[in-house]
Every structure is written in C-alpha cells, then in structure tokens.
Design an enzyme around this catalytic site. Structure first.
Site, PDB file in Angstrom:
ATOM      1  N   GLU A 288       0.833  -1.427   0.134  1.00  0.00           N
ATOM      2  CA  GLU A 288       0.006  -0.012  -0.028  1.00  0.00           C
ATOM      3  C   GLU A 288       0.686   1.347   0.061  1.00  0.00           C
ATOM      4  OE1 GLU A 288      -2.618  -0.745   3.324  1.00  0.00           O
ATOM      5  OE2 GLU A 288      -4.017  -1.687   2.095  1.00  0.00           O
ATOM      6  N   ASP A 362      -8.319  -8.722   4.161  1.00  0.00           N
ATOM      7  CA  ASP A 362      -8.179  -7.728   5.224  1.00  0.00           C
ATOM      8  C   ASP A 362      -9.213  -7.886   6.170  1.00  0.00           C
ATOM      9  OD1 ASP A 362      -6.943  -5.495   6.310  1.00  0.00           O
ATOM     10  OD2 ASP A 362      -7.540  -4.077   4.848  1.00  0.00           O
ATOM     11  N   GLU A 390     -12.220  -1.931  12.434  1.00  0.00           N
ATOM     12  CA  GLU A 390     -12.319  -1.394  11.075  1.00  0.00           C
ATOM     13  C   GLU A 390     -13.407  -1.588   9.994  1.00  0.00           C
ATOM     14  OE1 GLU A 390      -8.796  -1.638   8.720  1.00  0.00           O
ATOM     15  OE2 GLU A 390      -9.515  -0.487   7.106  1.00  0.00           O
TER      16      GLU A 390
HETATM   17  C1  BDP Z   1      -5.960  -2.151   6.207  1.00  0.00           C
HETATM   18  C2  BDP Z   1      -6.326  -0.440   6.764  1.00  0.00           C
HETATM   19  C3  BDP Z   1      -5.102   0.216   6.639  1.00  0.00           C
HETATM   20  C4  BDP Z   1      -3.833  -0.297   7.135  1.00  0.00           C
HETATM   21  C5  BDP Z   1      -3.568  -1.727   6.568  1.00  0.00           C
HETATM   22  C6  BDP Z   1      -2.396  -2.758   6.764  1.00  0.00           C
HETATM   23  O1  BDP Z   1      -7.278  -0.101   6.052  1.00  0.00           O
HETATM   24  O2  BDP Z   1      -5.330   1.391   6.945  1.00  0.00           O
HETATM   25  O3  BDP Z   1      -2.590   0.358   6.887  1.00  0.00           O
HETATM   26  O4  BDP Z   1      -4.755  -2.601   6.538  1.00  0.00           O
HETATM   27  O5  BDP Z   1      -2.835  -3.597   7.806  1.00  0.00           O
HETATM   28  O6  BDP Z   1      -6.863  -3.145   6.811  1.00  0.00           O
HETATM   29  O7  BDP Z   1      -1.168  -2.306   7.000  1.00  0.00           O
END
Ligand code: BDP
Length: 697
Positions: A288, A362, A390
């Site tokens: 990401e 996720d 989340e």
């Molecule tokens: C996702 C989230 C994000 C996190 C990412 C992570 O949306 O904010 O940075 O995972 O785990 O769940 O790195």
C-alpha cells in the site's frame, strides 16, 4: 462509573459465603524480595484484595498470622522456596506461575509462586481474577504458562496523535509532554495489559514515520519503556524502510548496501543504549505504497534480514508483515501474499517472525484462515488479528470478537495431517519453533473508557487471554469479563454472555453474510458500499469482490476461477473448492453461485441472502431487548452508553440490509420474500448517502 477501570474494578465480593471464606484465608500478605515488578504486584494485591474483601489487608515481610497469602520467587523469597516445589515451578518458564494452597508448621498458605518477578505479577492478576469471579480458592493447585512467547498490541498511532482506524479518541502517547511527563494513563494501560499477559506494545503505525527513530523521539519512547517495564511490557517501534534516506541523509535504503546496513546497526545500538530491553521492529514494506526492499530489486527476506542483523546483538526481533498485494498484479488479491512469501521460506534470520493477518484479504467480518499458515514450516509465523473494528462497524458496534479469533485459531490447515490447527502453527508446536508471536491491532485511545464502546474492552481483554492460552473458550472469557466488568449476578451474566456470543454472527449477517466480503464504503470502510466500482485499483472496489451478475453472486476461487483454493493443503482445498462441501459461511468467498442454487436451509441463494440480512437486523433488535431488560442491574452511565450505541447499531444494521438487498436485487431480479421487512428507502437514496459514489460514473 465511566468504564475507566475496565475489568479491574475490584468491587467487594457479593456472595456472602465466598466473602467469608476469602477473609478467612487471607489474613495478611507476605511479599519477600525487592524489585519494581514485585512492588507493583504487592500494590495490586493489597489494593485489589482490600477492596474485594471490604477490609484492609496488611503487607508484612514475614508471617505473623495464621492464614497467609504469599507471593514471590524461590530466589527472592525463602518462604516461597520452602512452599513451592521446584519440580512444579521449573517447567513454567520465564512467565508462568503456580497458585497453590498448602500448610506448613500449623499455618495455612495461599501461594503465588513463579520463577521470575513478572511471573509473580501474572500470577497475582490470576489470583485476583479468581476472587473477582468468585471462585473457590480453598484448594488451589494451578499452574499456568503462556503458549505463545510474544503477545503484542499493534497501535496504529501516528505521531500527531491521530490513530489510523482508531475509533476511541486520540493516541494515548502524548509525545508533546514526553519524556518529562508520565501520565497515570500509561501506568493504567500497562496494568491492564499485564493483567491479561500482554507483554509487548508497538507504539507506532505500520504506515510508519521515520521521525520516531530520531534521538528526540527515542528519548520519549525510552520514558514510556521505563514506565511499562515493571509490568513486563516491552516497547517496539515500526521501522520505516526509507528512514536511512529520510533521517540518515543517505541516498539509498537498499538493504544490501553496506552503508545502509551500517546505518541501521548504528540506529539499533543507539536505541538499545536508551532502551536496553527494546523489543525490536515491526515492518510494513512494499505494501500500500510503503517503501521496501523491492524498491531496490531485493526481496522481503533481504529487507527483514538486514534489520534482524541490526537488532540481533541486542536480542531484538523483527516482525515483518506479509500483508502485501501489488498494484500491477492482475491475479486475485487473496493469492498474492502466499505467492510472494512462500518461496522465501527458509531465507529469514532466526530472529524474524513473518506476521500474517488472520485472512488473506483484510480483516473482513469473516474470513477463512490465511493459506500461509502451515505453508512456511521453516519460518515462525505470527498471527495478526484486528481488535479495532475497522470493517466491523467501527466505534459504535457491539461485536464480541473472541469467537472470530477462535475460529481462525481452531481452523485446521492439514499442513501435517489432521489437527494442524492455525493455533498450533502459531504456538510453534507444529514446526518446533521457539520464537512465537501473536499481534492484535489495538482499539485503545484517549476515550475515558479506553475503547470507545464499553464492549470494545471485551475484545482487548479476550485478545490477551487467547494470546496467553488459545485453548480457552470465548464463552469462558466472556463470563470472566462480564463478572469483572459489571456484576457476578447470574441474571445479568447469562443474558449478556448470550448477547455477546451471538453478536459477531449478527454483524456478519447484516454486513457480509455467506462469505461476501469487502463491500463497505470506499476507503473509510464504514457502512454499505456494494456499488463501489471504477476506482484506480480494481481490488479497492466492491464489485471486484462480490461479482454479482444476472446469473449469481460470489468470487470464484476454485479451479474454474482464480484457483486460490489451491493454496490450501489438499483436504482443505477440496472442501473449500466443492460447492457442496464448502462451509456455507465461506460460500461466496470461494464460489460464484446461481441465484436459484439451493442452500442448506432449502431456500434459494437469493432468498437465503434476504433472510440472513434480515436475521442480522433481528439479532440487533434482540440485543436491544436484552439490554433494556437489564436496566437497574448496572450503573446508569454505562447502561445508557450501551443502550444508545445499540440504537445506533440497529439503524446501521437496517441500513446495511436495505442497501445491500436493493443493490443485489438489481442483479437477481427476484423479490424480497413477503414475510420480511421491506426496505425503508430506494436504492438511489442509499447510494446518495455514500459520498464516494458519483452516479453515472
Ligand atoms: C488495512 C487498513 C489500512 C492499514 C492496512 C495494513 O485499511 O489502514 O494500513 O490494513 O494493515 O486494513 O497495513
């Protein structure tokens, strides 16, 4: 009563017979030995028990009374050495403890014994829990030690005190006032963690800021580490991979560059000078948008090993995350972590753990276990769970997550035949790893009650309890938590436990039943957004995941689709890959299923979807009824807090149901069964609530 005291309220014992027995057995407290940890243990026992017993408990250095509570280690306390047999203590290791009732020279002893001071503290908390839950302490003979070595909270806290995916206020870490000011909250936080055996905390967000690795910040980190140390809580930091460039003035962060390696070594030395027991680094790399070794054509192992070498002389560890999926990768996102990491098995240093989320996408309301578990036998895999909600309704949703954690832990990978559960992979017993770990993304913030939702405390609590002992049942954990947090009265405990035990399933039903996933609002992940499409990344849209069309719905991950099932060991792959045998809870995760396909209930898939969504809403209404019926059994402040949050949850549940059914109906073209409540508004209305949705694009 605002929830600040968590499960450590130590209210006077209600059961008269028990109270009398406790008072009789605990006439005085003897803690021999001297250390900050023993001081904390003594204080906790003394204040906790005085309050539970409703009478003061004196602490003395050697017994003067008949019935004595004694706590300590054989090396620090002659009394403990006499009372606790070495043979029973030895196998309990560095953190385990023994609770024992015994008699000597006409005196009655209740003993909290351990090999180390921190074991004594853990044992003290266990002992207090026995009284808090009104258990018999008359004939104790109980040994306990953790199944997993590193039990760590991950705070996704930014240095400006915002918290990524945090719904309970701001970050606890008041960087501005550190290192000079130690807020009482830090100590209460450490106490709460120690009470459930959490022994590590990563202070900073995985989307890391290199600034925390500068001297000024490290001094602040050291102050926190000093405050936490007596409670056995080690501090870790996230390491931004490009830190050598950003704060080190180097031109590259290539892990094979000698200058870069030297920079990290020096940085580690600097950290350990300030914090001799610093835990190590947690790293999110090439994920990401975060920088990582792949920016330089290197592998995750190259990156992890460089950092591992830097902390190894100080006995530090590296927790390297496997949460990766690439922008340019056309393959199913669910497959990417496995594809990238499995080939690296055997290439990591001994002090590296690869940290794997419970599922391959996720933190969805429900995911099948991650196929990496069991697939990297030469590498210790650390399980990462999310405590903050989340994708689970965020701050206002009552969802007790222990059953979800347990579902992952109890999943059978079949890596070494039947019974190779995720729990046994993670605790190291399958592949004989001594380095083991489990992480939970914290739900803790500056809200008075710590977790935003009063019931969010139960998720923090149960993460710690399962991290210590994954064999515990979610029911038993809920039972303890309710009794300690509210009251031990059965008329309260039974219905609240029932409510908690059904709450996760209820949320799954009204959000993502039957294996649906990732259909939340775009980016913020709050509320329904099944219509999200046409974003710059397909795997950040909802249509990518649900794939609804006129024929049916679901992601085909069988051989006719992405074949993600093939990443599991054959018995699992066969089960998940078969439309008939696939557990219904994962059906649309693995299969694209016809709208008229008959499911277990005998209904068509479409009708089942309608019933599931509706039953989720019904369950929330049931939770409201249950809670209302308990008015007067808890203090007004917490009663009203939960009542109001449940009302919000009910609205959200109906919103989810209506939005999703109306949207999916545009594909199924079938009616919502007559006996179900009709959507309150039109699909256009629900789509218009979503700021991310621009009609016509
Ligand atoms: C996702 C989230 C994000 C996190 C990412 C992570 O949306 O904010 O940075 O995972 O785990 O769940 O790195």
């Amino acid at each position: 009563e605002d929830g600040y005291r968590l499960w450590q309220r130590y209210e006077q014992v209600q059961d008269a017979a028990r109270l009398q027995a406790y008072r009789q057995a605990l006439n005085e407290l003897v803690v021999q030995g001297n250390s900050p940890t023993l001081t904390v243990a003594q204080q906790e026992l003394q204040t906790g028990l005085s309050s539970l017993l409703g009478q003061p408990l004196a602490a003395v250095k050697s017994p003067t009374k008949q019935n004595i509570l004694v706590a300590g280690t054989p090396s620090g306390s002659a009394l403990v050495k006499e009372l606790a047999t070495a043979a029973r203590l030895k196998p309990l290791g560095e953190e385990g403890y023994l609770l024992l009732t015994t008699a000597k020279d006409g005196k009655q002893y209740t003993v909290i014994a351990a090999n180390t001071d921190i074991g004594v503290l853990y044992g003290s908390f266990h002992f207090l829990r026995l009284l808090q839950t009104q258990q018999d302490i008359g004939k104790l003979s109980l040994a306990s030690s953790p199944k997993i070595k590193h039990r760590v909270l991950n705070h996704w806290d930014n240095l400006d005190r915002t918290v990524e995916r945090g719904y309970s206020g701001f970050s606890l870490w008041d960087w501005h006032r550190l290192p000079g000011y130690i807020d009482q909250r830090y100590l209460d936080y450490a106490r709460a963690n120690a009470s459930v055996g959490i022994n590590g905390t990563v202070l900073t967000n995985v989307n890391a800021n290199a600034l925390v690795l500068t001297q000024d910040y490290l001094k602040k980190v050291a102050a926190l580490a000093d405050a936490f140390r007596p409670y056995g809580l080690k501090v870790y930091l996230t390491a931004r991979f490009s830190a050598p460039i950003e704060i080190g003035g180097l031109k590259t962060a290539d892990p094979l560059d000698p200058q870069v390696q030297a920079w990290w070594k020096q940085k580690a030395d600097e950290i350990y000078t300030l914090i001799p027991d610093f835990g190590g680094f947690l790293v999110k790399a090439n994920s990401e948008g975060q920088p990582g070794p792949q920016n330089y054509g290197r592998t995750h192992a190259d990156g992890a090993n460089m950092l591992a070498d830097a902390v190894a002389p100080h006995k530090g560890i590296v927790m390297w995350r496997a949460f990766v999926y690439s922008e340019d990768e056309p393959d199913d996102r669910a497959k990417q972590a496995y594809n990238e990491f499995k080939p690296l098995d055997g290439q990591f240093r001994d002090n590296v753990l690869v940290q794997v989320k419970n599922g391959a996408i996720d933190f969805q309301p429900r995911e099948p276990f991650h196929p990496l578990f069991g697939a990297m036998p030469k590498t210790p895999l650390m399980l990462e769970l999310q405590i903050t909600q989340e994708y689970l309704g965020q701050g206002t949703t009552l969802a007790y997550l222990s059953p979800m954690y347990k579902e992952t832990l109890a999943s059978d990978t079949y890596a070494k035949g039947k019974g190779t559960t995720v729990a046994k992979v993670v605790d190291g017993s399958v592949d004989k790893h001594r380095l083991t770990g489990i992480a939970g993304v914290a739900n803790i913030g500056t809200d008075r009650n710590w977790t935003g939702h009063q019931f969010g405390q139960a998720n923090w609590y149960s993460f710690g309890r399962l991290a210590w002992d994954h064999a515990l049942s979610p029911e038993a954990i809920a039972d303890e938590w309710i009794k300690m947090t509210f009251t031990g009265e059965q008329e309260f405990v039974a219905p609240v436990k029932n409510m908690m035990m059904n709450s996760h399933e209820a949320v799954v039903n009204y959000m993502t039943p039957l294996g649906l996933h990732h259909i939340m609002g775009w980016s913020h992940h709050y509320g329904p957004g099944p219509w999200i499409k046409d974003k710059h990344r397909a795997d950040w849209t909802s249509v990518y995941y649900h794939r609804a069309d006129e024929k049916g719905i679901g992601f085909d991950r069988t051989a006719s689709g992405s074949n993600a099932v093939n990443q599991y060991f054959p018995p699992v792959a066969k089960e998940f890959g078969s439309l008939k045998r696939c557990p219904e809870k994962y059906l649309l995760w693995f299969h694209h299923v016809d709208w008229d396909h008959q499911v277990n209930s005998g209904r068509t898939l479409w009708n089942e979807l309608c019933y599931r969504y509706s039953s989720g809403v019904d369950s929330v209404r049931q939770m409201q009824k249950t809670w209302d019926s308990l008015e007067g059994m808890v203090d007004r402040e917490r009663f009203s807090h939960v009542k109001q949050f449940l009302a919000i949850q009910e609205q959200e549940a109906a919103w989810w149901r209506d939005a999703c059914l109306l949207y999916f109906q545009t594909f199924s073209k079938r009616p919502i069964p007559q006996d179900l409540e009709k959507p309150a508004h039109t699909l256009d209305y629900y789509m218009s609530l979503d700021p991310q949705f621009v009609p016509g694009i």
